[in-house]
Design a protein around this motif. Structure first.
Motif, PDB file in Angstrom:
ATOM      1  N   LEU A  92      50.959 -44.238  27.087  1.00 27.46           N
ATOM      2  CA  LEU A  92      51.761 -43.498  28.062  1.00 27.46           C
ATOM      3  C   LEU A  92      51.140 -43.572  29.456  1.00 27.46           C
ATOM      4  CD1 LEU A  92      54.228 -41.640  28.486  1.00 27.46           C
ATOM      5  CD2 LEU A  92      52.687 -39.698  28.063  1.00 27.46           C
ATOM      6  N   TRP A  93      49.839 -43.301  29.559  1.00 27.88           N
ATOM      7  CA  TRP A  93      49.236 -43.274  30.889  1.00 27.88           C
ATOM      8  C   TRP A  93      48.953 -44.677  31.428  1.00 27.88           C
ATOM      9  CZ3 TRP A  93      44.717 -40.161  28.514  1.00 27.88           C
ATOM     10  CH2 TRP A  93      43.724 -40.999  28.024  1.00 27.88           C
ATOM     11  N   THR A  94      49.192 -45.690  30.640  1.00 24.98           N
ATOM     12  CA  THR A  94      49.151 -47.073  31.141  1.00 24.98           C
ATOM     13  C   THR A  94      50.547 -47.537  31.557  1.00 24.98           C
ATOM     14  OG1 THR A  94      47.271 -47.596  29.705  1.00 24.98           O
ATOM     15  CG2 THR A  94      48.534 -49.450  30.602  1.00 24.98           C
ATOM     16  N   ALA A  95      51.539 -47.150  30.768  1.00 19.97           N
ATOM     17  CA  ALA A  95      52.905 -47.611  31.036  1.00 19.97           C
ATOM     18  C   ALA A  95      53.486 -46.965  32.281  1.00 19.97           C
ATOM     19  CB  ALA A  95      53.798 -47.334  29.826  1.00 19.97           C
ATOM     20  N   ILE A  96      53.246 -45.656  32.453  1.00 25.58           N
ATOM     21  CA  ILE A  96      53.828 -44.957  33.608  1.00 25.58           C
ATOM     22  C   ILE A  96      53.336 -45.533  34.931  1.00 25.58           C
ATOM     23  CG2 ILE A  96      53.906 -42.743  34.823  1.00 25.58           C
ATOM     24  CD1 ILE A  96      54.117 -41.359  32.143  1.00 25.58           C
ATOM     25  N   PRO A  97      52.020 -45.716  35.155  1.00 24.44           N
ATOM     26  CA  PRO A  97      51.583 -46.338  36.411  1.00 24.44           C
ATOM     27  C   PRO A  97      52.129 -47.754  36.581  1.00 24.44           C
ATOM     28  CG  PRO A  97      49.739 -45.240  35.356  1.00 24.44           C
ATOM     29  CD  PRO A  97      50.863 -45.238  34.377  1.00 24.44           C
ATOM     30  N   ALA A  98      52.229 -48.510  35.481  1.00 26.83           N
ATOM     31  CA  ALA A  98      52.760 -49.871  35.586  1.00 26.83           C
ATOM     32  C   ALA A  98      54.210 -49.857  36.064  1.00 26.83           C
ATOM     33  CB  ALA A  98      52.655 -50.580  34.230  1.00 26.83           C
ATOM     34  N   ILE A  99      54.999 -48.924  35.537  1.00 28.57           N
ATOM     35  CA  ILE A  99      56.403 -48.817  35.949  1.00 28.57           C
ATOM     36  C   ILE A  99      56.493 -48.413  37.414  1.00 28.57           C
ATOM     37  CG2 ILE A  99      58.532 -47.511  35.599  1.00 28.57           C
ATOM     38  CD1 ILE A  99      57.793 -47.337  32.617  1.00 28.57           C
ATOM     39  N   ILE A 100      55.633 -47.477  37.819  1.00 25.23           N
ATOM     40  CA  ILE A 100      55.642 -47.031  39.221  1.00 25.23           C
ATOM     41  C   ILE A 100      55.287 -48.182  40.154  1.00 25.23           C
ATOM     42  CG2 ILE A 100      54.477 -45.552  40.893  1.00 25.23           C
ATOM     43  CD1 ILE A 100      54.210 -43.449  38.691  1.00 25.23           C
ATOM     44  N   VAL A 101      54.247 -48.936  39.815  1.00 22.67           N
ATOM     45  CA  VAL A 101      53.823 -50.057  40.664  1.00 22.67           C
ATOM     46  C   VAL A 101      54.907 -51.120  40.751  1.00 22.67           C
ATOM     47  CG1 VAL A 101      52.184 -51.965  40.850  1.00 22.67           C
ATOM     48  CG2 VAL A 101      51.361 -49.673  40.297  1.00 22.67           C
ATOM     49  N   ILE A 102      55.534 -51.448  39.624  1.00 28.05           N
ATOM     50  CA  ILE A 102      56.601 -52.454  39.632  1.00 28.05           C
ATOM     51  C   ILE A 102      57.783 -51.967  40.470  1.00 28.05           C
ATOM     52  CG2 ILE A 102      58.307 -53.644  38.205  1.00 28.05           C
ATOM     53  CD1 ILE A 102      56.225 -53.717  35.970  1.00 28.05           C
ATOM     54  N   GLY A 103      58.139 -50.678  40.315  1.00 29.82           N
ATOM     55  CA  GLY A 103      59.247 -50.136  41.091  1.00 29.82           C
ATOM     56  C   GLY A 103      58.990 -50.182  42.587  1.00 29.82           C
ATOM     57  N   ILE A 104      57.795 -49.789  43.021  1.00 30.00           N
ATOM     58  CA  ILE A 104      57.455 -49.829  44.439  1.00 30.00           C
ATOM     59  C   ILE A 104      57.402 -51.263  44.947  1.00 30.00           C
ATOM     60  CG2 ILE A 104      55.614 -49.350  46.101  1.00 30.00           C
ATOM     61  CD1 ILE A 104      55.002 -46.815  44.556  1.00 30.00           C
ATOM     62  N   SER A 105      56.932 -52.187  44.104  1.00 29.67           N
ATOM     63  CA  SER A 105      56.881 -53.599  44.499  1.00 29.67           C
ATOM     64  C   SER A 105      58.280 -54.150  44.746  1.00 29.67           C
ATOM     65  CB  SER A 105      56.166 -54.419  43.421  1.00 29.67           C
ATOM     66  OG  SER A 105      54.840 -53.978  43.237  1.00 29.67           O
TER      67      SER A 105
END
Length: 325
Positions: A92-105
């Motif tokens: 969970l705490w790996t997937a959420i930051p990854a989704i946030i970074v991809i979204g901002i990118s």
């Protein structure tokens, strides 16, 4: 009545979300948005501020909760229970930051593209050009050039293909900008006017052809949300539309030498009528330059003495004259 932990978690999550959304839109950290493109950058910045505020509040709340709940109590000298790991929590705490970074990118990519970053007409990766590697002072020499304005063409057209004719959009204003230690020089190809103060009409798309004469500089107008490096031997382009009249500052945002802090120029956004009047004044003033050049030779004036009145009006400091000889 004891409230279940799930309800507490939901309530805290709602409060944190509303707080993050409010602060992300009301932080007041940005200057006035004075160009059409500024709203795109502000939207991206506000989104990142919202996400960052939410993450900050969650982390701080967890830390405070953990410090209070799991503090060491009197008489308790035993170790805590061993924890081997929690795979679902780690995912969970790996997937959420990854989704946030991809979204901002993806969001950043879209903003950059909408601002012309991937438009071939204003490509940021223009080829190296020998003309742009001219010695410091070449841009200043343009003020003494008495060639008719009709024979001048935008720098990007003439350098990429000297044999081609410049295609000018009447709804666009093309300005060639040269950075040198420690000043900015602006040339309007349509009229041949070169000045140290940037004047722009309201609501007209501006294309900046940017280069440097000596070292790397950075073209930065905070209110326009624009910042682009000026690189010797390489031309880059910026496109924007000023929208709010006023006086702004063009600042060099790249350390370029001991006088880097004074490398600033005035940016004036005005009505089309005021801009046309200013341009006419510059054209009238430029007609006297060849005559004064003859007078300089006849009176044996030094180059510094001749250029001093013009550089003063252009906002160029006296020490710059020695840099452009």
């Amino acid at each position: 009545m004891k409230i279940p932990s799930a309800i507490w978690t939901l309530l805290i999550g709602i409060v944190l979300t509303l707080t993050s959304l409010w602060y992300g839109q009301n932080h007041g950290l940005l200057p006035v948005a004075a160009s059409d493109e500024a709203s795109l950058v502000d939207g991206l910045f506000n989104t990142m501020m919202t996400v960052s505020t939410g993450i900050f509040l969650i982390v701080e709340c967890v830390l405070i909760y953990s410090v209070v709940k799991y503090r060491r109590r009197a008489g308790d000298n035993e170790d805590g229970p061993p924890i081997e790991g929690n795979i679902p929590l780690e995912i969970l705490w790996t997937a959420i930051p990854a989704i946030i970074v991809i979204g901002i990118s993806v969001y950043s990519f879209d903003v950059y593209n909408n601002m012309g970053g991937f438009d071939p007409h204003s490509a940021h990766a223009a080829p190296m050009m020998e003309d742009a590697m001219s010695m410091p002072g070449t841009a200043m020499a343009a003020t003494l050039d008495d060639a008719p304005a009709t024979q001048r063409s935008p720098i990007q057209i003439s350098q990429l293909d000297p044999g081609s004719e410049a295609v000018v959009n009447p709804n666009e204003l093309i300005i060639n900008v040269a950075g040198l230690q420690y000043a900015w020089l602006f040339t309007y190809p349509d009229t041949g006017v070169t000045t140290g103060e940037l004047h722009l009409p309201i609501g007209k798309t501006v294309e900046i052809n940017l280069t440097a004469n000596d070292v790397i500089h950075a073209f930065w107008i905070p209110e326009f949300r624009l910042k682009q490096d000026a690189i010797p031997g390489r031309e880059t382009s910026l496109r924007f539309t000023p929208r709010i009249p006023g006086d702004y500052q063009l600042i060099c945002a790249e350390l370029c030498g001991p006088y880097h802090g004074v490398m600033k120029s005035q940016v004036v956004v005005e009505t089309q009528e005021a801009f046309d009047q200013w341009m006419q004044e510059q054209l009238v003033a430029s007609k006297d330059v060849p005559n004064q050049a003859v007078a300089m030779n006849s009176q044996e004036m030094t180059a510094d003495e001749f250029l001093a009145p013009y550089t003063k009006d252009m906002g160029i400091h006296s020490e710059i004259l020695h840099q452009i000889k």
